[in-house]
Every structure is written in C-alpha cells, then in structure tokens.
Design an enzyme around this catalytic site. Sequence first.
Site, PDB file in Angstrom:
ATOM      1  N   GLU A 140      37.780  31.564  42.138  1.00  0.00           N
ATOM      2  CA  GLU A 140      36.357  31.809  42.372  1.00  0.00           C
ATOM      3  C   GLU A 140      35.634  31.984  41.036  1.00  0.00           C
ATOM      4  O   GLU A 140      35.844  32.973  40.350  1.00  0.00           O
ATOM      5  CB  GLU A 140      36.196  33.084  43.220  1.00  0.00           C
ATOM      6  CG  GLU A 140      36.825  32.975  44.586  1.00  0.00           C
ATOM      7  CD  GLU A 140      37.184  34.335  45.187  1.00  0.00           C
ATOM      8  OE1 GLU A 140      36.534  35.339  44.862  1.00  0.00           O
ATOM      9  OE2 GLU A 140      38.135  34.382  45.987  1.00  0.00           O
TER      10      GLU A 140
ATOM     11  N   LEU B  13      35.209  31.111  48.212  1.00  0.00           N
ATOM     12  CA  LEU B  13      35.667  32.497  48.183  1.00  0.00           C
ATOM     13  C   LEU B  13      36.696  32.674  49.298  1.00  0.00           C
ATOM     14  O   LEU B  13      36.345  32.994  50.427  1.00  0.00           O
ATOM     15  CB  LEU B  13      34.432  33.377  48.418  1.00  0.00           C
ATOM     16  CG  LEU B  13      34.434  34.809  47.935  1.00  0.00           C
ATOM     17  CD1 LEU B  13      33.027  35.353  48.045  1.00  0.00           C
ATOM     18  CD2 LEU B  13      35.407  35.663  48.644  1.00  0.00           C
TER      19      LEU B  13
ATOM     20  N   GLU C  16      40.797  33.749  49.203  1.00  0.00           N
ATOM     21  CA  GLU C  16      42.009  33.980  48.423  1.00  0.00           C
ATOM     22  C   GLU C  16      43.254  33.383  49.068  1.00  0.00           C
ATOM     23  O   GLU C  16      44.178  32.951  48.384  1.00  0.00           O
ATOM     24  CB  GLU C  16      42.211  35.473  48.197  1.00  0.00           C
ATOM     25  CG  GLU C  16      41.224  36.108  47.232  1.00  0.00           C
ATOM     26  CD  GLU C  16      39.845  36.334  47.830  1.00  0.00           C
ATOM     27  OE1 GLU C  16      39.675  36.172  49.055  1.00  0.00           O
ATOM     28  OE2 GLU C  16      38.915  36.650  47.053  1.00  0.00           O
TER      29      GLU C  16
ATOM     30  N   PHE D 220      40.087  40.686  41.276  1.00  0.00           N
ATOM     31  CA  PHE D 220      40.595  42.057  41.328  1.00  0.00           C
ATOM     32  C   PHE D 220      41.832  42.159  42.226  1.00  0.00           C
ATOM     33  O   PHE D 220      41.863  41.566  43.311  1.00  0.00           O
ATOM     34  CB  PHE D 220      39.506  43.007  41.833  1.00  0.00           C
ATOM     35  CG  PHE D 220      38.362  43.161  40.871  1.00  0.00           C
ATOM     36  CD1 PHE D 220      38.391  44.139  39.884  1.00  0.00           C
ATOM     37  CD2 PHE D 220      37.249  42.328  40.940  1.00  0.00           C
ATOM     38  CE1 PHE D 220      37.340  44.276  38.998  1.00  0.00           C
ATOM     39  CE2 PHE D 220      36.196  42.467  40.051  1.00  0.00           C
ATOM     40  CZ  PHE D 220      36.232  43.451  39.070  1.00  0.00           C
ATOM     41  N   ALA D 221      42.792  42.959  41.773  1.00  0.00           N
ATOM     42  CA  ALA D 221      44.093  43.016  42.447  1.00  0.00           C
ATOM     43  C   ALA D 221      44.023  43.245  43.962  1.00  0.00           C
ATOM     44  O   ALA D 221      44.795  42.631  44.700  1.00  0.00           O
ATOM     45  CB  ALA D 221      44.969  44.077  41.780  1.00  0.00           C
TER      46      ALA D 221
ATOM     47  N   HIS E 278      38.343  47.612  44.803  1.00  0.00           N
ATOM     48  CA  HIS E 278      38.438  46.707  43.647  1.00  0.00           C
ATOM     49  C   HIS E 278      39.476  47.186  42.641  1.00  0.00           C
ATOM     50  O   HIS E 278      39.882  46.439  41.760  1.00  0.00           O
ATOM     51  CB  HIS E 278      37.094  46.602  42.919  1.00  0.00           C
ATOM     52  CG  HIS E 278      36.139  45.654  43.547  1.00  0.00           C
ATOM     53  ND1 HIS E 278      35.560  45.880  44.760  1.00  0.00           N
ATOM     54  CD2 HIS E 278      35.647  44.460  43.132  1.00  0.00           C
ATOM     55  CE1 HIS E 278      34.750  44.874  45.063  1.00  0.00           C
ATOM     56  NE2 HIS E 278      34.789  43.995  44.092  1.00  0.00           N
TER      57      HIS E 278
HETATM   58  C1  LIG Z   1      38.165  39.309  49.013  1.00  0.00           C
HETATM   59  C2  LIG Z   1      37.217  39.387  47.895  1.00  0.00           C
HETATM   60  N1  LIG Z   1      37.185  38.404  46.984  1.00  0.00           N
HETATM   61  C3  LIG Z   1      36.338  38.449  45.951  1.00  0.00           C
HETATM   62  C4  LIG Z   1      35.507  39.518  45.802  1.00  0.00           C
HETATM   63  C5  LIG Z   1      34.563  39.590  44.621  1.00  0.00           C
HETATM   64  N2  LIG Z   1      33.220  39.427  45.081  1.00  0.00           N
HETATM   65  C6  LIG Z   1      32.436  40.462  45.405  1.00  0.00           C
HETATM   66  S1  LIG Z   1      30.987  39.985  46.018  1.00  0.00           S
HETATM   67  C7  LIG Z   1      31.376  38.370  45.849  1.00  0.00           C
HETATM   68  C8  LIG Z   1      30.424  37.318  46.267  1.00  0.00           C
HETATM   69  C9  LIG Z   1      30.269  37.323  47.733  1.00  0.00           C
HETATM   70  O1  LIG Z   1      29.409  36.301  48.091  1.00  0.00           O
HETATM   71  P1  LIG Z   1      28.736  36.312  49.491  1.00  0.00           P
HETATM   72  O2  LIG Z   1      29.739  36.588  50.552  1.00  0.00           O
HETATM   73  O3  LIG Z   1      27.933  35.088  49.601  1.00  0.00           O
HETATM   74  O4  LIG Z   1      27.814  37.595  49.457  1.00  0.00           O
HETATM   75  P2  LIG Z   1      26.655  37.907  48.427  1.00  0.00           P
HETATM   76  O5  LIG Z   1      27.284  38.673  47.318  1.00  0.00           O
HETATM   77  O6  LIG Z   1      26.068  36.633  48.006  1.00  0.00           O
HETATM   78  O7  LIG Z   1      25.707  38.765  49.176  1.00  0.00           O
HETATM   79  C10 LIG Z   1      32.629  38.231  45.307  1.00  0.00           C
HETATM   80  C11 LIG Z   1      33.265  36.962  44.997  1.00  0.00           C
HETATM   81  C12 LIG Z   1      35.584  40.556  46.754  1.00  0.00           C
HETATM   82  N3  LIG Z   1      34.835  41.660  46.657  1.00  0.00           N
HETATM   83  N4  LIG Z   1      36.430  40.455  47.790  1.00  0.00           N
END
Ligand SMILES: Cc1ncc(C[n+]2csc(CCOP(=O)(O)OP(=O)(O)O)c2C)c(N)n1
Lengths: 316, 330
Positions: free
Chosen positions: B32, B55, B57, B80-81, B126
């Site tokens: 990502e 997005l 995993e 993040f782990a 996180h």
């Molecule tokens: C399982 C997971 N993967 C990656 C992340 C890191 N992360 C946090 S918010 C985000 C973007 C999420 O995008 P979206 O679902 O479109 O929501 P938005 O932030 O745009 O509101 C990411 C990649 C996470 N928190 N959880």
Amino acid sequence: MNTEWMIEALERMMLIRAHEETAAALQQAGRAPGSCTAIGGEASAVGVVWALGEDDEILTNHRSAGHLLARGADPNRLLAEIMGRQDGYCGGKSGPLHVSASELGVVLTSTIVGGELALATGVALSRRMAGREGVVACFFGDGAACQGRFHESVNLAAVWGLPVLYVCENNHWQAFVHRDETMLVDSIAARAPGYGIEGARVDGTDVIAVHEAARHAIARIAETGRPYLLETVTYRLRGHFEPDDMAYVDPQEHASWAARDPIDLLRNRLVGSGALDRATLDGIEARVARRISMAEAFASASPFPAPEALTTHVYA
Amino acid sequence: MTMMTMMTMMDAIDAAIAAEMRTDPSVLVFGEGVATKRTALRDEFGAARVRNTPLAEGIIAGTAAGAAATGLRPIVDLLFAPFLCYAMDEIVNAAGKLRYLSGGQFSFPMVVLAHTGGGWGVGGQHNHNLEAWFAHAPGLKVAMPSTPADAWGLMRAAIRDDNPVLIFTDMALAYAPGELGETAVPIGQARVAREGSDVTLIGYGKTVPACLEAAAELARASIAAEVLDLRSLKPLDEAAILRSVRKTGRVVIAHEASRTCGIGAEVAAMVADAAFASLRAPVRRLTGPDAPVAACFPLEAAYSPAPAAIAAAARDLMGDHVPRDLALAV
Ligand SMILES: Cc1ncc(C[n+]2csc(CCOP(=O)(O)OP(=O)(O)O)c2C)c(N)n1
C-alpha cells in the site's frame, strides 16, 4: 430540510472542522499524536448521523471525529482523548485513532481498516436477535472496500437479513494511494446488487442530499429487512495523517474539490437565499471558536492516566 | 579511507532493496503506497517492479507467496505490524508450511516488512510487538535490526534468502541516522554491541540502545556488562548467547513485547537448558506488560523496559551472588 435544520447543520460542520484543525495544530506543537482528520467529509458525517434514531448504533474508523461530533460528542472529552488524557472518552488509551463512546451509541471503532465492517455484522445480529428496531450504521472508506472483509461482511449481513447501513465515505484516497489505482470502476455502491441488496451513490459534499439519501436508505432497510450500501462521494482535503506534505496529491484535482468544500457550499447557499445574515454567521463562528478553545483548555488541564493504567481494562 | 555513509533505517532498507533489484531482476516490491512513498525505487525500477496495491493485506501477502513459489523474489511492505493479522494466513499457512507440505517442491523467497514498537502514539491497533508469533511459526525467519547498518545488511540477506523472512522495524529507531556498513548481515547471527564480563544484557530493536545505556550506567558502578543484540529472532544465535552467558554467568533479557511466550522466555529456557552450570543467578526477563499498548505518550513510554530498570536488574543479579571463585570454594 428547513432553514433551521440547515443552519444547525452548518454550525455542527463548522465545529467538526474547527476540532480537526485543532487536532492537527496540537500534533504540530508536539502536544498530541497525529490524527487522521476528516476535513472535506463533514457533510457526509452530519448528513448520515442526523438521519439516525437515538437508539441506532454507529461503528466507525480512524477518521471518527466527524461522526462522533455529529452524534453529539462532548468536544472536551474528544480533545482530551486525542491528547491521551484521563478525561477522554477512553481514558486516554485510544488516542486519536480508536475513539468509541458507547453512551452515544458509537459502539466500536476499528482503526484496522475493514475491521469495523466485520464487527458491524455482529452488532446488527445482536439487534436482530433482541428484536430491536433501527439500524447499525457502519462508516468505512473506499480503501476498506478493497479488503476481503468488505465482501465477507456485506454478504453475511445480506444473507442473514441484518439491519446494517453501510456508509462508504469515498474520499478518493487510501492513505497515499489514489482510489483510481485500486479499482477499475467508479462506484462502490454499484456492487450492491451483487450481494442482493440495494445501494445508492450520493454527492457527499451536499449535506442535504446525503441526509435525504440516508433517510431513504434507513426506510429501505426497515422495508426489505436487508442491509443497504450508501456511498457518499467526497474528497480528503487534508493529508492522510498529521503531518503529511501531500506531495503525492494532484494540485488541480485538489483545487477542484476545494472549490466544493461542503461547508462553503452550505454557507453560500444559506447566505445566497437570505436565510443566513452576516451577524448570525459571525455569532456561529464565535460560538464554535469559543467551544473549541474551551475544549482545548479542558483537555490540557486533564492529567495523563497514571502508570497503573498500563494494565487496567485488559480483561473483564 | 572511505567516507562513512549516514542513513536512517528506513533509507537503509530502501538502499538494500535497490542494490538487490539492480543485480537480480526477479526482485520486486509491492504494498500500500510503496510506489507513492518509495519514489526513488519507482523512478529507477519502474511500475512493473515497484507496485502500489489496493488496501488488502491478505491478498498482498498471498500474492507474494504465490509469486515467490514460482520464480519471483517479492518484498512486501505491510506497514504496521498489527496489519499482519490480516496477512497471517498467507504468511503462516502458505509461505511457512507449503515448502514442507509439498515435500520440498516449492520454496518461498519473500520478505515481509512491518513497523513495530512505540514512539508515535498511534495506539494498540498500530503498535504491537508481535514478532514472537511469527518466530513460533515453522518455516519462517524473523529479524529485527537496531541500527541502519544492520537493517541494510539483514535486508540484503533476507532478499537473497530462499525462505520467507519477516523484518520488523522499530518505529522509535526508524528515522534516526546511523553509519552504514558494507556487508550483508547473515540471518541468525547476533552481534556483541559491547564487551563485558560480569553480566550479559540481551536485547533487540529498541532495547539494544536501552541495554547500551544501562551498560554505561553499570560501568560507572564498576560492573562490566556485555550487550548482545540478537538481530535475528529466528533462527536465534544460540552459540553467541551461550558464549556470552558462559563468560558472565548472568543474564538480563529485555524486550518491548509482552512477557508471556515472548522471545525472552525462549532465551531463558535455552540458557537454562544449555548453560545451567554457568549461571550464577537466575535469568531475568524485563518485558512489556501482557497488555495492549495505549496511545498516550507517557503510557507508551512506560511500556518498554527503560535503561534504569535494566541496570537495576543487572545490579540485583550482581548483589545477590558472591563472586564465582568464592562460590566454588564453598
Ligand atoms: C488493515 C490496515 N491496513 C492499513 C492501515 C493503514 N491505514 C490507515 S488509514 C488508511 C487508509 C484507509 O483508506 P480508506 O479506507 O479509503 O479510508 P480513509 O482514510 O480514506 O477515510 C490506511 C492504509 C490500517 N490502519 N489498517
């Protein structure tokens, strides 16, 4: 929607905006960890949350402040939580990313993207088994709609006939990746028929349109006994997380959405129609500023949790 | 004399990826935002070898496992782990097991990157040191560097390794610059970060600098602490651990991860098993509590063993026991 409703919605959206800007400023000052702000998403939050009944429940994600404040969260306690203070909604343990407030019906928050989708199925099952009316609203992003959990959750809720209002806040960004890079179709709501449910796509910058669409969706859940997939189309006007230089954002695209800032749109509409005069607007602005600076003072005065809190609340 | 290169751990990892991609066309990286954030890699190697993903995993890790089994050497960044939980099935049940279950027909030369540890106030979803989960799973290798040089070296070794290797980077160390070395660091080889003869302080990731600080404090009290940086958690460098323990007779293991079934338990058991006779004191474990991590800064800081606590534990071990020759004379 009548004028009074619109003016109240404007004030709430401005409160959300001011809260988010304060959270970002606190991060810059080293006084809070970084938040994921929802600047640009205020109309989606207020429009949907205000369509819910008092007993309806909400699940949200890392961009939760708008949903919480729309629901009536106390800015004092919300800011205290963001700053990791004892008087925050979660005693300072959540920080900006996992804020839940069960007293507001914000039952769970998952910052594991897509986690809230899975949980919503169970929350709705509880509601169905208890024979309670109403819906469970689950807020998630277009990124979460790429997780397998999305498919699994919607499918099971559809099969079991659970009252979930799925609200995909499509703000075009998935952290640092544009939505266009991750799906070949424009619309997430278009997937609804694939699960045997209804869905709709609405302009997420227009609080009235969002509100009407949400009310319609909730009525359809009651009529069909099935979940509903509502997509609010917005744009993330600020970075993913504080700090974020947004170097990866196309400035032209950003500018075109900034010109459709949901707060400006509603204010201009109200001022243009003569429903809102300068003096009233000044009054709203002053009230919002006062409320947020009060919250900041409250949060700053609240202590950090004691070290013993390291191991409290681990088990019931 | 060559000029030493200074780099952060994050940059060192990118430099290692770039070096391997230059020599081996089967190496590629995806995840990502990988192509958005690792712009230098994208510019040099192009969109086919440096890919953004949706997005998701599970499919990122599964794609890596499938690709690895059939000729590519993928590197995936899972951020993040805790997000590894979504990818756990593919890493544990596929990459970790299918070499064995296929009777050795397939191998899984892939690298999984993830951040871990406190420092950012991002909270328990996180920040979770879950390295022991993967060390527990057969077929996987796990490494966790404490310096940019080791990150660079371990990363190069991991990319060349024919097995799935997880590399955890500690958020608190990730952006601190350090000198870069010039050699790959073999997976499974610990490093003596400081020589000493009275007590062995064992750490990895963020507790290595904490052990070094503790050792400096102990030196002021005329206690010579040896500091061992494990670097690899699986395989563990048993020989290095036992060598040091046989020299000092005393061991303090410090990690940020929760105590129960943590790496410290493995080290303690191994020492008790293989070097019991050398021990002059019980093996002491200093760890994070068996609790999730809170977001607020002071609780996050209190989670990980502090240098003062490590030094106090070492002093305790020294004070409770008479010197070896006297003990032998009794
Ligand atoms: C399982 C997971 N993967 C990656 C992340 C890191 N992360 C946090 S918010 C985000 C973007 C999420 O995008 P979206 O679902 O479109 O929501 P938005 O932030 O745009 O509101 C990411 C990649 C996470 N928190 N959880």
